[in-house]
Structure formats: C-alpha cells, structure tokens
Design an enzyme around this catalytic site. Structure first.
Site, PDB file in Angstrom:
ATOM      1  N   CYS B  21       0.825  -1.197   0.000  1.00  9.25           N
ATOM      2  CA  CYS B  21       0.000   0.000   0.000  1.00  9.25           C
ATOM      3  C   CYS B  21       0.869   1.261   0.000  1.00  9.25           C
ATOM      4  O   CYS B  21       2.031   1.218   0.400  1.00  9.25           O
ATOM      5  CB  CYS B  21      -0.943  -0.002   1.214  1.00  9.25           C
ATOM      6  SG  CYS B  21      -0.128   0.379   2.789  1.00  9.25           S
ATOM      7  N   CYS B  24       2.798   2.167   3.275  1.00 12.24           N
ATOM      8  CA  CYS B  24       3.956   1.306   3.554  1.00 12.24           C
ATOM      9  C   CYS B  24       5.106   1.652   2.619  1.00 12.24           C
ATOM     10  O   CYS B  24       6.276   1.581   2.994  1.00 12.24           O
ATOM     11  CB  CYS B  24       3.574  -0.165   3.428  1.00 12.24           C
ATOM     12  SG  CYS B  24       2.684  -0.770   4.889  1.00 12.24           S
ATOM     13  N   CYS B 110      -2.887  -4.678   1.643  1.00 12.56           N
ATOM     14  CA  CYS B 110      -1.443  -4.528   1.577  1.00 12.56           C
ATOM     15  C   CYS B 110      -0.735  -5.793   2.043  1.00 12.56           C
ATOM     16  O   CYS B 110      -1.114  -6.391   3.051  1.00 12.56           O
ATOM     17  CB  CYS B 110      -1.017  -3.344   2.460  1.00 12.56           C
ATOM     18  SG  CYS B 110       0.758  -3.117   2.599  1.00 12.56           S
ATOM     19  N   CYS B 113       1.340  -4.489   5.589  1.00 12.63           N
ATOM     20  CA  CYS B 113       0.643  -4.091   6.818  1.00 12.63           C
ATOM     21  C   CYS B 113      -0.694  -4.798   6.989  1.00 12.63           C
ATOM     22  O   CYS B 113      -1.373  -4.600   7.990  1.00 12.63           O
ATOM     23  CB  CYS B 113       0.444  -2.576   6.883  1.00 12.63           C
ATOM     24  SG  CYS B 113      -0.785  -1.956   5.725  1.00 12.63           S
ATOM     25  N   ASP B 345      -4.886  -7.791  65.407  1.00 13.81           N
ATOM     26  CA  ASP B 345      -5.740  -8.988  65.461  1.00 13.81           C
ATOM     27  C   ASP B 345      -7.214  -8.601  65.478  1.00 13.81           C
ATOM     28  O   ASP B 345      -7.568  -7.449  65.764  1.00 13.81           O
ATOM     29  CB  ASP B 345      -5.425  -9.798  66.724  1.00 13.81           C
ATOM     30  CG  ASP B 345      -4.071 -10.480  66.644  1.00 13.81           C
ATOM     31  OD1 ASP B 345      -3.528 -10.825  67.711  1.00 13.81           O
ATOM     32  OD2 ASP B 345      -3.558 -10.652  65.521  1.00 13.81           O
TER      33      ASP B 345
END
Lengths: 187, 530
Positions: B21, B24, B110, B113, B345
């Site tokens: 793509c 990228c 793509c 990616c 306690d």
C-alpha cells in the site's frame, strides 16, 4: 487452675489426653496434647506435654537427664525447620525438611535419679517443629510447669489430619474419669 | 510528491507492483513527514503512480548516469521482465503477485501491513473506537492509544525489505541505510489526530487512560512457524496454552536468522493476503488511583481482611470491606488492593490517630475528586459504621505508598494491655516496670502463627512501660515498642518461648485480657485540617 486469661486474647488451647500407657504397657505414662484451635485456619498446632498422672510429675521424682538423641542417627535437636522467608508457600517447603512423626515416634528419653527411664512419645502424626530446649538447661521446669514452660515439643499435624487428631484422644473430662477408675481399682 | 527522489523509484516500482500500500511504500522510502501519511489513501495512490510515470519520461536522462542497460527496460507495463527479475533472485513469485497495482479498482489488502495502514486509518474505524470509549463512561483528560499487532507483520516487513534489497542489488543501485519508518509509528501519526478530534482530548504517551486494540490475522498465523525450525531456542513452550509465537519471540528469531535461510522459507516480497486484519478487542483502561487515610477500629470482633474458610465466611465484614465499599462505588473501579502499615488482630482495637492505610483502586471510571468531595466521602464511610472510622482520606500517588510500608518496619507503636495475674499483686509489685527502658526480648515465632510463618527468633525492644494498678489480679500496662513486637506473647510468655515476659518479670503466671493499639507512630499520610 486456668485463669480467665485462658479464654482471653489468642490463647485458645484445647487439652486432649493421649493414653499411650495402655498400649505400651507402662502404667500411668499419660500425655497431654494441647491443640491450638485457631478459628482462622484449622491447622491446629499441637504442644506435647506430660499429663498430670505421669510418674515424672509425682512427688519425690528428680530428673537426672533429658536426652533428645533418639538413636544413633536421629536427634530431635537437629530438626531442620527454620527459614527466613515470610512467604507461606516457601514455608511449606521448609516444613518438609522437618522430621515426620507418627504417634509412637519417640521425642526424648528422660531418666530419673531412682534409675527409671521414661520415653516421651509424639502421640500424634505430624511434623516436628521444635523440642523444648529450656528443659535441657532447667529440668525442674518440666515438673514445675508441665503444661506451659515445661512442654516437651511442638508438632504441626498434616493439614488434612488436623481435625482427626482429636479422635483416639480423650477430652479433659474423659481423662478425669479414667483417673477415677484407676484409683478405685487400685484400692 | 516532493519527499520521494530518484533513488526511490525502483523501490516504489517494486513495492507497488507486488501489492504494497502507498503508506507502507512511504515508510520503506524513509519518508518522515507525518502530514503526508494523513493524506487519503486514494490521493497517495494517485501521487505514487504519477511519480512513477514522471520518472519514465525522464528515464533516458537518469539512466545515462547508470551504466546498466536493464534499467531502460524497467517499465510498469513490462510485467515479464519484472517477473524474471524476481525469479532471478531465487524468490518464489506467488500467483497473486500482480502488476496490476496501477489500474486496480478494488483496493488490495497490503501485503506488508495487512490493512492496518489502510482500512484501519479510516474514519469508520476511528468512529468505532470512539463509540467504545464513550460507552465505557470513563473520566479522562488525555489518552494513550496502544496497538497489538500480529507477529507475522514483522516477518512480512522483513520479507519486503529483503525483496527491496535484492532488487536494488540486481539493479546495481545502492540501498540507503536510512531507518525505515516503523509501522506502529506511522499508524499513530495517522490515527492520533483523528481520535483526538473525536474524543476532544490530546494523545499523550504518559496518559493514564489507555485505549487498546488487538489486531489479528488468522489467515496468515502460520507464517511465523518456519522460524521455530530455524531458531528453536527462541520459542519456549507456552505456559498458558497461548501461542509460542509471541511478538517478542518472533522478533528475536528474525534477528538471529540468516538471510539465506529466511529466503529459503518465505516469499520475498510477501504475497498478497485475501483478507484484512480483524480488530479483535477494543478495550479501555484507566491507571490505578490511590486513596490513603488512617483508620480506627472500635470493634473486638472485626478482622482486617475477610475471613473465609472453605467458602464459608467466619466473621461478618472486615476493615477493608467497610472502607473500600464506598470507594469502589464512588470511583467505579473494577477491584481494589488494600494495604496498611502493619495490622492488628480481630480482637484488638486501634485507637488514637489510627493506622495508616492505602487502597489502590483498579481501573477507576472516575478519577477527579475535589477536597470537598473527599471530605464527604470520608463522612459517608464514618456514618455507615460504628466499628471503624477513617480520617485524613486523600488521593495520593503510587510512590507515596512506599512511605507507609517504611513505617511498618521502622516506626514504633504504643499499646495498652489489660493484664491478669494468678497470684495476687500489690502496687509495689508492678511499680518497677515503669523504670525498665529498652528491654530486649527474644521472641520465637508465636505458636498461634506457626502454621503460616517460619520458625525464627526475633529480637525486639520494649522502649518504655507504664503500669496502672487496678486490683490484686489486674493491672493495665502501657507500652511503647519496636515495630514487629508480639505484645500478647510478651504478656503470657507463649510457653516460655518469649523471654523475658511479664510472667517471668513478676514471677507469676500472667495473661492478657484486652489489647488496644494506642498509636502507630508513622507521620503519613499528611494530616488534613478538618
């Protein structure tokens, strides 16, 4: 005998008596197991002590020697329990190093000045936590305060067996009845 | 597109033709302008195609600088040569490796990616995320957006890079050693402004409010598996039945594996997938807030934490529940963690200024409270129970908790104990206790806690004592002690395992009837003026 303190803060201890005497054939050599009843966890740690009828607690007896060396290989003084960790699961692993005891496992041998020898037994199944070293340095403590500072040992029962410890042992009341019977049959 | 230059052309050519793509592609060309990535996908695609066309016009001029004849044949339309080049490198061309990138009407997913920088940058996805955030009803002033990517993305990134490297080598061109823009970084450049606009708050790496998305791509999950054969020691057997192929393990293996081995097992460049990634989960989480204060305990029948054995509650309620109930409701948190500077306690009261405590509220929906609101919250807690009371309730930071725990080990405590003795006592019998300073005790682990604490001997100090005679069998003792001292055992001696003890000091049998904590000497949290 026990003050209001016994029911007070944190000291919930139930006395349960072990009559091993009849099993071993040694008259009146009775023991008293004090079991801690903690509402939080039913782990019920136990303190092994002499019961009131035990010959060592009768007048005229002087203790000559207390020996935690049970056999050539086994000394109750060399019990490996200690650890520095605060984490519970690590503690459980440390406990596995501690000596495991069955009901008739000897804890120590006590000889009196009149030549008699007595063996103190565990009375319950569990891991040995500690033996009382105070009575080594001060044997009189055993006779003066047998139910408190003169205790013999501390044993931690297996978690699953904690409740069943009470079976086979006598309550304070039942023990007193046994003592009554002994006295009446003697006379 | 002015960020791309001559040297980028073969890369753009290759990546575009193999199904990568536009964004990228920009990443692989080391384009650092964030703005560019935010351009719409369509526009970027058009720009890249134009860039390639323009390069072809100038081709002759360019190729004059480079002696290699094959350069002239590098055209988008010459699919065959392109394919030959790929085969020449030894990489396996997949059937999907189309050269149709120029004229595709449908946007292909793509191959690097897997759609992250495509579909998942669009307004629709942003809307989806914001809807989730808004419906979760959190209070926040900024956000951090964290994204979990499927590990095979690292594999594909490497494959694309190796494909590029080979192509450049074949063309006799140098490949710049610049850093490729990381996928996650580019994704955040694009999506942060959009999220920020929809949510109305800025993105901030340090924000406590986290919006997280987990992406998965089941179609290609097995792509990582070849790494297990190549680098077996990177992949340890998983404990929780989750996949062994974690992001970290895959990245480690990719660092180790040799180029030749990688090329043998994985197509370079990577093939085009059929589907997009799935956005599995969109979750919101607010960082924990901490509320501190001091509590008084007036009941002798209340544990600090719930007492439940075998699923059965042994005692009703607890200090922590009585305090946190209200906080949980107001802060709308998922859960809480209660801690305090020591504890008492069940049967012990805590008087005076009370004991410092801190409650961590996990994933609270509400985080902003004014001092006035905190005061009202404190009042609500105090009105709801007479067994406990709280004071100095305030918001604190996580680091402040350390000061409280410091106090537990180091600071002193004062107590008041009601003591019984078997043999009678007169005033003069206990007077000497007042003069004893810095009394050194040796305490073996008390019998009552031996089932959960290791056997040990503790040395502890009783700093001062003050006695109050009551009658022949009772007196009250006030003590100031070192932290970690077992008071009850100091009184009754615990079978002689705490020495000295009150019994041994008075030469009697003593026991404790009541114990109160008078003060916990830690000066935290800060006292609030009421």
């Amino acid at each position: 005998r026990a003050g209001p303190g016994r029911a007070g803060a944190g000291r919930a201890l139930t006395p349960l008596c072990a009559l091993l005497a009849d099993v071993k054939g040694r008259p009146c050599e009775d023991f008293c197991v004090l079991q801690h009843s903690n509402r939080r966890v039913p782990a019920g740690i136990c303190v092994i002590t002499l019961a009131e009828a035990h010959p060592l607690l009768q007048s005229g007896k002087t203790i000559k020697n207390i020996n935690y060396q049970i056999s050539a290989n086994c000394s109750r003084l060399q019990n490996k329990v200690s650890g520095k960790s605060k984490r519970t699961w690590l503690f459980i692993f440390q406990m596995q190093g501690a000596q495991f005891l069955t009901e008739l496992a000897p804890l120590c041998r006590i000889s009196s000045s009149d030549g008699e020898e007595y063996t103190i037994y565990s009375c319950i199944r569990g891991r040995l936590i500690e033996v009382n070293e105070n009575i080594l340095s001060n044997p009189a403590l055993l006779q003066e305060k047998p139910s408190t500072e003169g205790y013999i040992a501390v044993v931690l029962p297996k978690f699953e067996e904690s409740k069943s410890i009470t079976q086979g042992l006598l309550t304070q009341k039942e023990y007193e009845e046994v003592l009554l019977k002994r006295r009446s049959s003697a006379s | 597109m002015n960020s791309l230059t001559e040297k980028d052309r073969p890369i753009v050519q290759l990546l575009l033709s193999t199904g990568t793509c536009p964004r990228c592609i920009l990443r692989f060309c080391c384009v650092g302008s964030q703005m560019l990535y935010r351009h719409p996908h369509k526009d970027l695609m058009k720009d890249l195609q134009e860039f390639l066309k323009s390069s072809q016009e100038k081709e002759d001029t360019v190729c004059l600088d480079v002696a290699d004849p094959p350069c002239k044949r590098l055209r988008l339309e010459h699919g065959e040569e392109g394919a030959d080049d790929l085969n020449h490198n030894g990489a396996i061309p997949s059937a999907d490796n189309g050269n149709s990138a120029t004229e595709s009407s449908a946007v292909k997913v793509c191959n690097v990616c897997l759609g992250i920088l495509q579909e998942f940058c669009e307004a629709d996805f942003v809307k989806k995320v914001c809807q989730k955030v808004n419906s979760a009803d959190y209070q926040f002033t900024s956000f951090v957006f964290s994204v979990s990517l499927p590990p095979q993305l690292s594999v594909r990134e490497r494959a694309a890079w190796l494909g590029m490297k080979q192509q450049m080598r074949n063309l006799g061109l140098p490949l710049a050693k610049d850093d490729i823009v990381q996928l996650k970084e580019a994704y955040k450049w694009i999506i942060h402004p959009q999220l920020s606009e929809e949510l109305g708050v800025p993105a901030d790496g340090k924000s406590l409010f986290e919006v997280s998305v987990v992406f998965a791509h089941p179609e290609t999950d097995e792509e990582c598996h070849f790494l297990a054969a190549a680098c077996p020691d990177c992949f340890k057997p998983a404990k929780n039945k989750q996949s062994v192929f974690t992001r970290m393990a895959v990245i480690k293996a990719l660092e180790k594996i040799k180029e030749e081995d990688f090329l043998k097992h994985f197509p370079c460049p990577p093939s085009s997938p059929k589907n997009l990634c799935d956005a599995l989960e969109i979750q919101c989480n607010n960082g924990a807030v901490f509320v501190a204060g001091r509590y008084n305990k007036y009941s002798r029948n209340l544990p600090q934490t719930p007492w439940i054995i075998d699923g059965e509650r042994k005692l009703e309620s607890s200090v922590e529940e009585l305090i946190s109930e209200h906080l949980m409701a107001e802060f709308k948190a998922d859960s809480f963690n209660f801690s305090s500077s020591g504890r008492e306690d069940v049967d012990v009261r805590t008087l005076g200024n009370g004991r410092p405590f801190a409650i961590e509220l996990v994933n609270p929906r509400r985080i902003r409270f004014t001092a006035e609101e905190m005061r009202r919250l404190q009042q609500a807690i105090n009105d709801s129970s007479d067994k406990i009371q709280v004071r100095d309730l305030q918001l604190v930071t996580r680091s402040a908790i350390g000061r409280m725990k410091e106090g537990e080990e180091e600071k002193t405590k004062t107590y008041s104990a009601l003591i019984w003795t078997d043999k009678a006592i007169q005033r003069e019998d206990i007077a000497f206790l007042d003069d004893i300073k810095e009394l050194r005790l040796e305490q073996k682990t008390p019998l009552r806690v031996l089932h959960r604490r290791p056997l040990a001997v503790r040395c502890r100090l009783i700093h001062t004592m003050r006695s109050e005679y009551i009658d022949q069998h009772h007196f009250r003792l006030h003590l100031k002690t070192q932290a970690g001292t077992y008071i009850k055992e100091f009184v009754h001696g615990d079978f002689g395992r705490t020495k000295p003890n009150i019994g041994s000091l008075l030469n009697r049998t003593a026991d404790i009837l009541e114990l109160d904590v008078e003060s916990v000497d830690v000066d935290w949290p800060p006292t609030l003026a009421d």
